[in-house]
Write an enzyme that holds these catalytic residues in place. Structure first.
Site, PDB file in Angstrom:
ATOM      1  N   SER A 165      -1.540  46.082 111.283  1.00  0.00           N
ATOM      2  CA  SER A 165      -1.499  45.046 112.307  1.00  0.00           C
ATOM      3  C   SER A 165      -2.684  44.090 112.203  1.00  0.00           C
ATOM      4  CB  SER A 165      -1.408  45.721 113.688  1.00  0.00           C
ATOM      5  OG  SER A 165      -1.018  44.810 114.678  1.00  0.00           O
ATOM      6  N   ASP A 173      -6.430  35.320 101.243  1.00  0.00           N
ATOM      7  CA  ASP A 173      -5.894  33.968 101.064  1.00  0.00           C
ATOM      8  C   ASP A 173      -7.007  32.933 100.908  1.00  0.00           C
ATOM      9  OD1 ASP A 173      -3.296  34.849 101.146  1.00  0.00           O
ATOM     10  OD2 ASP A 173      -3.033  34.444 103.284  1.00  0.00           O
ATOM     11  N   LYS A 199       2.926  46.481 109.138  1.00  0.00           N
ATOM     12  CA  LYS A 199       3.503  46.117 110.434  1.00  0.00           C
ATOM     13  C   LYS A 199       3.124  44.672 110.747  1.00  0.00           C
ATOM     14  CE  LYS A 199       4.063  47.218 115.292  1.00  0.00           C
ATOM     15  NZ  LYS A 199       3.878  45.834 115.746  1.00  0.00           N
TER      16      LYS A 199
END
Length: 699
Positions: free
Chosen positions: A477, A488, A502
């Protein structure tokens, strides 16, 4: 969920009247009256509310039609008989007439199919208990353990037994398998007979206490979970006590549990909770007994999850004893151990991030690597809302630790997010902001296709040096949001195992009777990739200590898929990408010569080999031979590790398995050499420093 507009609904249909109590047993709970197991008016209304919420607001926007009706039918059968050992092929043939009617009946508030099928399951379950008890009454010495019979390990996809005789033959085989497992765990026949007699009497008692509420919850969850595994109906009792992901949070010991066929399995340990602090429990351990204080341990095999939870919960300061089969045992080994825990409330300060410094010497030079362990994304909301300037939060604590580590002249920093199950979305966003100047941190897409961008609006960073983020299968999460953003942006090396996966957002919707936990949205990284299902894939991978087929989003039925959307506008630093090949090569060279790494990988492979067995012999001599061969191979692996480390070789296996210790250790204060993965991460970060220096010189 922070940063999201919560869907607000009220009950779609007014409560007209109260039905019956829904209890099917007499006051003593000894006789099951199947005819009294009928849906109440409240339940019928709640089912209509649930159907409407799912149709209108679930992220998937699936039509309730014949195709979905067939999926609900199959899902419900798996709920009722996951190992295909209660229903016969004749039972299934009789049920087939319901396959394409469920949708129409649910739209009309008709729950008769669910109750009919469940009543048959109860009948068969009681027949099985009666049959097993009759075999126990004849004596276990009457069972033949010298035949060439085998038993299928996993019957999830097996053919249904043809008729009642085939069912009884299967039940006899299952009893023999159960006895053999207990024999191999060191119990004698008298002790096994006593244990199984109590176990099956207890199962009979609980079956006879079945309520219509139990049936309703099971049936409506078959509907809810064809949408996705995190959409879940909670009965009034469960809505009050439990939440999250097909499992129940336990106050007092700090563990999240779920049902695993007849067992209760640990899914996750809460950071700083009694279970984690004990260093005796690990994810995928199975709880088979519960005792209070110094009282007798009650066998809980075959119990409902909520009943096990009631036994484990208790007042702060009291002790609970758990009988546990470790996850590191091979599948056929029921050897258990007792764990004593003192129930306590988990305090915010116990879960707080903490730091330390590891010292390394590489190629004649000394390095200092700072480590910040982040067990959860926490925030003291009460203090925050009342304007307390000193409120605690993950971001505030990590900012302070970063400052302290830089004062200590560290060469790089490792953020350890292993076993971090998530928490506040706000904190994941703000923690990202400590390491980037400014920009988007996560995207949230709702069922209408609208995308909300959460970002770090503040300029400036708290730490701009070399950074690695450690993750494992239990990083979930908010951890995945942070790790994905760091990857990224090219801000950090992500090292470890693929994360949990998740990437969905749930909201609790009140019903007239109970609640519905409903999936409303999905998370996406700034690159447009979902964190759902696939998780965050590390730049440099370590072997997984957990079997990924058992733990993680991809192991859950009907989990929403991984996908992508248009990326956000952000500026990525591409300096790490060209170095990954060399960093990976150096890591693999070290790992190949690292005794702990090679042992771990070999042990994982051995466990997988054992778990891949489809059939097990019901011949005691053959079963013991299998166990002996496994232990011999395990001993050889351990001695190979010890020899490489210059340690004394063993003549027999020690009680505590090194791999099991690694699984259960959590992140208590420990030296780096006792955590080979953390030590290796520090070395990879040093490799990065050296490569960057070489690039700088070449430039």
């Amino acid at each position: 969920m922070n940063g999201l507009n919560t869907l607000r609904t009220t009950c779609l249909i007014a409560l007209l009247s109260f039905g019956g109590t829904g209890y099917a047993a007499d006051p003593q709970g000894t006789t099951l009256d199947l005819d009294s197991l009928q849906p109440t008016r409240e339940q019928m209304i709640a089912s209509l509310n649930t159907v409407e919420l799912l149709r209108r607001h679930h992220y998937n926007r699936i039509r309730l039609d014949d195709a979905l009706s067939s999926e609900i039918f199959d899902t419900y059968l798996r709920h009722l008989d996951p190992q295909r050992s209660l229903f016969s092929a004749a039972d299934i043939q009789g049920f087939e007439g319901y396959r394409y009617r469920i949708d129409d009946l649910l739209l009309a508030g008709d729950l008769s199919v669910g109750f009919d099928m469940h009543r048959r399951q109860l009948t068969r379950a009681l027949e099985r208990v009666d049959f097993i008890q009759s075999l126990l009454g004849e004596g276990l010495d009457k069972l033949d353990f010298n035949s060439d019979q085998t038993i299928l390990v996993d019957r999830e996809e097996a053919a249904w037994p043809a008729d009642n005789n085939a069912l009884k033959q299967l039940w006899r085989q299952q009893l023999k398998d159960e006895v053999l497992r207990l024999k191999l765990a060191g119990r004698d026949l008298d002790g096994i007979a006593e244990l199984l007699d109590k176990r099956y009497k207890g199962q009979a008692l609980r079956l006879n206490q079945t309520r219509s509420e139990d049936i309703f919850q099971n049936y409506i969850n078959a509907l809810a979970q064809v949408y996705d595994p995190h959409t879940q109906y909670l009965s009034p009792e469960n809505a009050e006590n439990f939440d999250i992901n097909m499992s129940l949070s336990l106050e007092g010991i700090g563990a999240v549990l779920q049902s695993d066929n007849e067992f209760t399995k640990i899914v996750r340990l809460v950071p700083a909770g009694p279970a984690e602090k004990s260093q005796q429990l690990a994810p995928a351990d199975r709880i088979i007994g519960v005792g209070q204080g110094t009282g007798e341990i009650v066998d809980v095999v075959g119990w409902r999850l909520d009943e096990v939870v009631k036994l484990i919960r208790g007042p702060k300061g009291s002790s609970v004893r758990l009988e546990v089969i470790p996850a590191s045992n091979p599948p056929t080994d029921l050897t258990s151990r007792e764990v004593v825990l003192v129930r306590e409330a988990v305090k915010l300060e116990d879960q707080a991030a903490k730091s330390r410094v590891l010292d390394f010497t590489q190629q004649g030079r000394d390095y200092r690597i700072g480590v910040i362990e982040v067990p959860g994304f926490y925030i003291d909301f009460k203090a925050y809302r009342r304007g307390d300037p000193d409120y605690r939060s993950t971001t505030r604590d990590v900012r302070q630790l970063l400052s302290e580590l830089q004062t200590q002249k560290v060469d790089g920093i490792v953020l350890d997010l292993r076993n971090n199950g998530g928490g506040s979305l706000q904190e994941a966003t703000e923690l990202t902001g400590l390491f980037i100047d400014r920009g988007p941190t996560v995207l949230v897409r709702d069922s209408q296709g609208q995308v909300q961008i959460l970002d770090d609006p503040d300029t400036g960073i708290s730490y701009g040096g070399p950074l690695a983020v450690m993750v494992n299968r239990l990083s979930a999460s908010a951890s995945e949001i942070f790790a994905g953003a760091m990857q990224d942006y090219g801000r950090a090396l992500i090292i470890g195992e693929p994360t949990f996966g998740k990437g969905t957002v749930q909201s609790i919707q009140p019903l007239n009777h109970g609640e519905l936990k409903l999936t409303l949205a999905k998370f996406y990284r700034v690159s447009g990739q979902s964190t759902q299902h696939r998780g965050v894939i590390p730049d440099i991978s370590y072997p997984s200590l957990l079997e990924t087929t058992d733990i993680g989003e991809s192991s859950l039925p009907r989990a929403l898929p991984w996908d992508t959307i248009a990326p956000a506008k952000y500026r990525s630093d591409r300096q790490l990408a060209p170095l990954l090949g060399t960093l990976t090569e150096r890591h693999l060279q070290r790992a190949a010569n690292d005794p702990d790494f090679t042992y771990t990988m070999a042990r994982i492979e051995l466990n997988r080999e054992v778990q891949a067995r489809e059939q097990l012999p019901l011949n005691e001599a053959k079963r013991r031979q299998q166990q002996k061969e496994f232990e011999e191979r395990l001993l050889a692996l351990e001695n190979q590790r010890r020899q490489a480390l210059g340690e004394t070789l063993l003549t027999e296996l020690e009680k505590d398995d090194p791999l099991e210790g690694e699984l259960a250790a959590g992140h208590e204060e420990q030296e780096s050499e006792h955590d080979p993965f953390l030590a290796e991460t520090g070395k990879i970060l040093i490799d990065l420093l050296e490569l960057e220096q070489q690039v700088a010189k070449a430039s």
